[in-house]
Scaffold this motif. Sequence first.
Motif, PDB file in Angstrom:
ATOM      1  N   ASP A  62       0.833  -1.204   0.000  1.00  0.00           N
ATOM      2  CA  ASP A  62       0.000   0.000   0.000  1.00  0.00           C
ATOM      3  C   ASP A  62       0.869   1.256   0.000  1.00  0.00           C
ATOM      4  OD1 ASP A  62      -2.362  -1.354  -0.066  1.00  0.00           O
ATOM      5  OD2 ASP A  62      -2.709  -1.303   2.098  1.00  0.00           O
ATOM      6  N   VAL A  63       1.920   1.240   0.814  1.00  0.00           N
ATOM      7  CA  VAL A  63       2.851   2.374   0.810  1.00  0.00           C
ATOM      8  C   VAL A  63       3.496   2.505  -0.567  1.00  0.00           C
ATOM      9  CG1 VAL A  63       4.965   3.317   1.807  1.00  0.00           C
ATOM     10  CG2 VAL A  63       3.304   2.171   3.280  1.00  0.00           C
ATOM     11  N   GLY A  64       3.865   1.364  -1.154  1.00  0.00           N
ATOM     12  CA  GLY A  64       4.500   1.384  -2.472  1.00  0.00           C
ATOM     13  C   GLY A  64       3.616   1.959  -3.552  1.00  0.00           C
ATOM     14  N   ARG A 266      10.821   5.279  -3.377  1.00  0.00           N
ATOM     15  CA  ARG A 266       9.610   4.732  -3.995  1.00  0.00           C
ATOM     16  C   ARG A 266       9.861   3.357  -4.578  1.00  0.00           C
ATOM     17  NH1 ARG A 266       8.402   5.520 -10.017  1.00  0.00           N
ATOM     18  NH2 ARG A 266       9.870   3.796  -9.829  1.00  0.00           N
ATOM     19  N   ASP A 267      11.005   3.187  -5.256  1.00  0.00           N
ATOM     20  CA  ASP A 267      11.295   1.913  -5.909  1.00  0.00           C
ATOM     21  C   ASP A 267      11.353   0.772  -4.912  1.00  0.00           C
ATOM     22  OD1 ASP A 267      11.366   3.068  -8.381  1.00  0.00           O
ATOM     23  OD2 ASP A 267      13.543   3.225  -8.497  1.00  0.00           O
ATOM     24  N   LEU A 268      11.897   1.023  -3.730  1.00  0.00           N
ATOM     25  CA  LEU A 268      12.000  -0.024  -2.720  1.00  0.00           C
ATOM     26  C   LEU A 268      10.625  -0.546  -2.339  1.00  0.00           C
ATOM     27  CD1 LEU A 268      13.788  -1.603  -0.722  1.00  0.00           C
ATOM     28  CD2 LEU A 268      13.484   0.282   0.900  1.00  0.00           C
ATOM     29  N   PHE A 269       9.682   0.358  -2.117  1.00  0.00           N
ATOM     30  CA  PHE A 269       8.343  -0.065  -1.743  1.00  0.00           C
ATOM     31  C   PHE A 269       7.542  -0.566  -2.947  1.00  0.00           C
ATOM     32  CE2 PHE A 269       9.464   2.558   1.885  1.00  0.00           C
ATOM     33  CZ  PHE A 269       8.967   1.820   2.939  1.00  0.00           C
ATOM     34  N   ALA A 270       7.814  -0.030  -4.125  1.00  0.00           N
ATOM     35  CA  ALA A 270       7.111  -0.480  -5.323  1.00  0.00           C
ATOM     36  C   ALA A 270       7.437  -1.933  -5.627  1.00  0.00           C
ATOM     37  CB  ALA A 270       7.467   0.407  -6.508  1.00  0.00           C
TER      38      ALA A 270
END
Length: 383
Positions: A62-64, A266-270
């Motif tokens: 959800d954060v991602g 963002r990429d880490l969470f995505a």
Amino acid sequence: MESTAPAVFDIGFVLLLAALGGWLARRVGLPAVLGYLAVGLVVSPFTPGYVADRHQLELFADVGVVLLLFEVGIEIDPLEIGRERGRLFLVAPAQVVLSTLVAGALGLVAGLRPAGAVLLGLCIALSSSVVVVNITRSRRRTTDPATDHVLLGWSVVQDMVGVALAIIAVIAFGLDSRSGPLSLALTLLYLAIVVIAAALLPRLLRAMRDAHDLFLIFTVASALALAGIGSVVFGIPLALAAFVSGLAITESREAAEARERLLPFRDLFAVLFFVAIGALIDPSALLKGFGWLGLLLGLLIAAKVVPIYALVRFARLSTRPLQVGIGLGQIGEFSFVLATIGLAHSLIPGELYAAILASVVITIAASTVLVRVGHSRPALQPA
């Protein structure tokens, strides 16, 4: 602290697997997203072996998706698109509406309720911004600069029109459990808050420009807070609120810097977002919904790829029509979000939901590979 150790292990182990899966996918010429989806399938409760904590994955996913779609909103500059690729403001919305109507009509014929048919139509109509960016920036790409511009511009306009239609659908069909007039009033109030944020956020970001840590923290906090307020207080789906929130700073000078600093975070969470999608695929439900999968893939060609090809030629855009059609011929982030809304309100059956998730994997792979077929690399290839 000991009680949280399993959750920490889960996240670390899944990220390691995702890194390996993304690396292997790129080694064979596919986007890393497919590796992340495959890892999700491996650690899902529907396959034997190790099972990741699904609730932990969903939270980080959800954060991602919030950060992912917030960043997409930041990247959109409607004025620039209007100046450089003005005809896209005619043909891209026409494609979204046409694809939604055709796919929605077949959804009605297949037995879906009107609200479910509209959500299905929007799922088909929208493409994956992440995949489109990967196509235009990949070292293996064969698109020329003109085609890159059209692909990116078309995807951006799709997102804007699709989010507007999705919010209208949520209000019209009462999917936020509030009355129509109240939902409309709350949506307009939220948009007013976003406009106010558009005036305040760039100034605050400008004041923090030299403090890199505070700039990043404030950017991430703004994304999460605005999206959370839109969802909790005003009843707008979380991902759609995140996209609208990103538009709040898109016209400012700080937008490019905010996006650049947000990307690694963002990429880490995505990654976990796409892993979570893979973990939701239930092979047994997919077998029951195999007919839905065939319908979805047929609709993607007939109601999306073909109309895009025809509209590009009709508008006489300086690009390669077939590459544009194939490059946009997948479903992704927004489609998953809309399908989840439909499943939560029992508007989309579980078999169709499983077929939509499978279509994400199949169409991302197909569009990424097929878009290269029959074209040589551009003369100026990025390193």
